[in-house]
Write an enzyme that holds these catalytic residues in place. Structure first.
Site, PDB file in Angstrom:
ATOM      1  N   GLY A 150      61.536 112.294 -17.211  1.00 11.73           N
ATOM      2  CA  GLY A 150      60.603 112.295 -16.095  1.00 11.73           C
ATOM      3  C   GLY A 150      60.860 113.421 -15.107  1.00 11.73           C
ATOM      4  N   SER A 178      55.898 105.523 -24.713  1.00 13.49           N
ATOM      5  CA  SER A 178      56.050 105.041 -23.332  1.00 13.49           C
ATOM      6  C   SER A 178      56.590 106.119 -22.385  1.00 13.49           C
ATOM      7  CB  SER A 178      56.980 103.821 -23.296  1.00 13.49           C
ATOM      8  OG  SER A 178      58.291 104.215 -23.630  1.00 13.49           O
ATOM      9  N   LEU A 180      55.076 109.081 -22.109  1.00 13.94           N
ATOM     10  CA  LEU A 180      54.001 110.025 -21.764  1.00 13.94           C
ATOM     11  C   LEU A 180      53.341 109.725 -20.421  1.00 13.94           C
ATOM     12  CD1 LEU A 180      52.398 110.392 -25.313  1.00 13.94           C
ATOM     13  CD2 LEU A 180      54.162 111.793 -24.236  1.00 13.94           C
ATOM     14  N   GLN A 181      53.567 108.545 -19.862  1.00 16.38           N
ATOM     15  CA  GLN A 181      53.019 108.168 -18.548  1.00 16.38           C
ATOM     16  C   GLN A 181      53.589 109.065 -17.446  1.00 16.38           C
ATOM     17  OE1 GLN A 181      55.648 106.536 -16.835  1.00 16.38           O
ATOM     18  NE2 GLN A 181      54.801 105.116 -15.331  1.00 16.38           N
ATOM     19  N   ARG A 182      54.708 109.760 -17.697  1.00 14.31           N
ATOM     20  CA  ARG A 182      55.319 110.598 -16.649  1.00 14.31           C
ATOM     21  C   ARG A 182      55.939 111.877 -17.179  1.00 14.31           C
ATOM     22  NH1 ARG A 182      57.941 106.668 -18.505  1.00 14.31           N
ATOM     23  NH2 ARG A 182      60.125 106.809 -19.065  1.00 14.31           N
ATOM     24  N   ASP A 239      69.267 109.657 -16.151  1.00 14.58           N
ATOM     25  CA  ASP A 239      68.758 108.350 -15.752  1.00 14.58           C
ATOM     26  C   ASP A 239      69.838 107.276 -15.790  1.00 14.58           C
ATOM     27  OD1 ASP A 239      69.219 108.181 -18.410  1.00 14.58           O
ATOM     28  OD2 ASP A 239      67.209 107.523 -18.979  1.00 14.58           O
ATOM     29  N   ASN A 240      71.123 107.677 -15.813  1.00 13.07           N
ATOM     30  CA  ASN A 240      72.154 106.637 -15.871  1.00 13.07           C
ATOM     31  C   ASN A 240      73.393 107.089 -15.101  1.00 13.07           C
ATOM     32  OD1 ASN A 240      74.293 107.788 -17.908  1.00 13.07           O
ATOM     33  ND2 ASN A 240      72.299 108.242 -18.792  1.00 13.07           N
ATOM     34  N   CYS A 297      65.161 102.551 -14.760  1.00  6.86           N
ATOM     35  CA  CYS A 297      63.700 102.688 -14.784  1.00  6.86           C
ATOM     36  C   CYS A 297      63.110 101.939 -15.970  1.00  6.86           C
ATOM     37  CB  CYS A 297      63.300 104.159 -14.833  1.00  6.86           C
ATOM     38  SG  CYS A 297      63.579 104.988 -13.265  1.00  6.86           S
ATOM     39  N   CYS A 455      63.930  87.625 -22.713  1.00  6.45           N
ATOM     40  CA  CYS A 455      63.428  88.665 -21.804  1.00  6.45           C
ATOM     41  C   CYS A 455      62.679  89.665 -22.666  1.00  6.45           C
ATOM     42  CB  CYS A 455      64.577  89.293 -21.019  1.00  6.45           C
ATOM     43  SG  CYS A 455      65.819  90.070 -22.048  1.00  6.45           S
TER      44      CYS A 455
END
Ligand SMILES: [Zn+2]
Length: 498
Positions: A150, A178, A180-182, A239-240, A297, A455
């Site tokens: 992202g 999933s 490609l939204q950002r 992202d971590n 995220c 979940c």
């Protein structure tokens, strides 16, 4: 004194969903006490068992970090703002120094521009802050991007377009639908391709005059120093937490500036951590949050345009460092709230006791960051008590669950996802109790019936089962292996995957 406490997104679920709360208090500590008196769940996120403010939580009165004032005794006055800034899974430089360190001070040593390049960069060249010299500095510069997700997507595209001459890209992931939204550097045709290949193609198309080096690997303690040494600026788009600390420490040890950005839902952070000039990431957050406390995220979601804004800020800062123009975000933490459309800025200070950049550093080489962040299982101690605690969690597959339901077995299904995930799709007759509420709402679960907890993929439900068992739940609990995703794969493909 009436003060406003601002609650960060990640902790709002423990504060009744509120983003700001008015309290009466004379000090920062009193304000937090009032707040956590009202919202008890919040207390364990802010304070350790010994009642100390946790290390991954920073508190500001207006724009001052209370650690540099009087800590929890910091006085507050009417109208002040107390801001809680947790870690989230994210002096002015003199002219052109990052490039000069490698290429020498002489302008003549900088690469020249072809007529094609002059035409391409004309809007830069007519600006006094860039000009021919600045554009040649950009061409000489080497920027290493960690991740092409992202943040890396807009970052890479703007750095390429701006004419940064050498871009290094580190990533090991493949493009997923999933993303490609950002992650706008990748397209639909790239699904399934390695991200570095897809990014390289797009960036070369934006600007064929630059060199792109790709590293299809996970950044590790073994390869980070070697990689970083070859570059002038490192841009952190990870992202971590383990990789964030690894990027920070490797930047400190190699003397490189670390252009930092992080995102969660609709909230972003950006800064420039450069130990030679100011605070590093560890000065700000000495310790990571315990695993699972701050959602990623992938678990918590992120507004698609947010990394576009934060990544563009990082690109802006990287370019400023190369040009030696303006005031970089050194010793400043920028917070962005996309929902309120508000930027706030906080002062950072170098911590003389920082274990990596302080006066007496204890970290002199790269360490095991998975272990540091508590992500490695502790070796089991073979005593009876531990054996008891370590008993294997019972699992059930989606296929087995379906067979048992079809047989008419009495099973209650507890879904511990968030309400908006429940809206996307659900297993019939399941009850929604989000993970954060599962212990408080234990009485909603009948201990006399067989219970299957699920979940999205099985991680949060395992935590829910552990939490329920610790809280003394006596009923029979099984974890749905692979979560609702497995249910969709094995039992009912009409349940959408997300
Ligand atoms: Zn430091």
């Amino acid at each position: 004194m009436s003060v406003t406490v601002l609650i960060p997104t990640a902790l709002r679920q423990y504060a009744g969903g509120k983003s700001e709360i008015e309290v009466e208090a004379g000090t920062a500590g009193e304000a937090l006490d009032k707040l956590t008196g009202e919202y008890a769940d919040l207390r364990k996120h802010l304070y350790s068992d010994s009642n100390a403010l946790r290390n991954f939580v920073n508190v500001y009165v207006n724009d001052d970090d209370i650690r540099h004032v009087e800590r929890l005794e910091t006085p507050v006055k009417d109208g002040d703002t107390v801001t809680i800034v947790p870690a989230i899974a994210g002096g002015a430089a003199t002219e052109g120094e990052v490039v000069e360190a490698k290429h020498g001070a002489a302008v003549e040593a900088l690469p020249t521009l072809s007529n094609e390049e002059i035409a391409r960069y004309s809007r830069h060249l007519i600006m006094p802050e860039v000009g021919m010299e600045g554009q040649r500095r950009l061409k000489a510069a080497r920027v290493l991007m960690i991740g092409t997700g992202g943040l890396g997507a807009p970052l890479g595209m703007y750095l390429a377009a701006a004419g940064v001459g050498h871009l290094g890209i580190v990533d090991f992931d493949v493009v997923d639908e999933s993303n490609l939204q950002r992650q706008i550097v990748h397209g639909t045709k790239d699904i399934g391709r390695p991200k570095i290949e897809s990014a390289r193609d797009r960036l070369s198309d934006i600007n064929p005059h630059i060199a792109i080096e790709t590293y299809e690997t996970r950044l590790t303690s073994e390869n980070a120093l070697g990689l970083f040494r070859d570059y002038d600026v490192v841009v952190d788009g990870t992202d971590n937490f383990p990789t964030r600390y690894l990027v920070n420490d490797a930047c400190v040890l190699t003397g490189k500036p670390n252009v930092y950005g992080s995102i969660f839902r609709f909230e972003g952070q950006a800064s420039v951590f450069w130990a030679e000039r100011g605070a590093c990431y560890r000065c700000q957050y000495p310790e990571p949050p315990p695993p699972g406390l701050v959602p990623s995220c992938a678990e918590g979601g992120v507004l698609g345009v947010l990394p576009g804004i934060v990544g563009a800020i990082q690109a802006n800062e990287a370019i400023k460092l190369i040009l030696g123009a303006g005031e970089p975000l050194i010793n400043r933490l920028l917070l962005f709230d996309a929902l309120k459309m508000r930027f706030r800025e906080f002062k950072l200070r170098k911590n003389p006791e920082c274990p990596v950049c302080g006066d007496n550093p204890t970290i002199k080489e790269l360490i095991d960051y998975e272990e540091f962040c508590g992500l490695k299982p502790q070796p089991a101690v073979a005593t009876a008590n531990h054996e008891e605690e370590k008993r294997l969690m019972e699992e059930i597959t989606a296929t087995e669950l379906k067979q048992r339901l079809d047989r008419g077995d009495d099973i209650q299904i507890i879904d511990v996802r968030e309400p908006n995930e429940f809206e996307i799709g659900r297993i019939p007759d399941s009850n929604l109790i989000p993970l954060a509420q599962v212990v408080n709402r234990m009485s909603d679960i009948d201990p006399g019936r067989d219970t299957v907890v699920h979940c999205k993929a099985g991680g949060r439900s395992a935590k829910a089962i552990e939490a329920l068992q610790r809280a003394g739940f006596t009923g029979h609990l099984a974890n749905l292996k692979g979560g609702i995703t497995a249910w969709s794969n094995e039992v009912d493909p009409s349940v959408p995957k997300y």
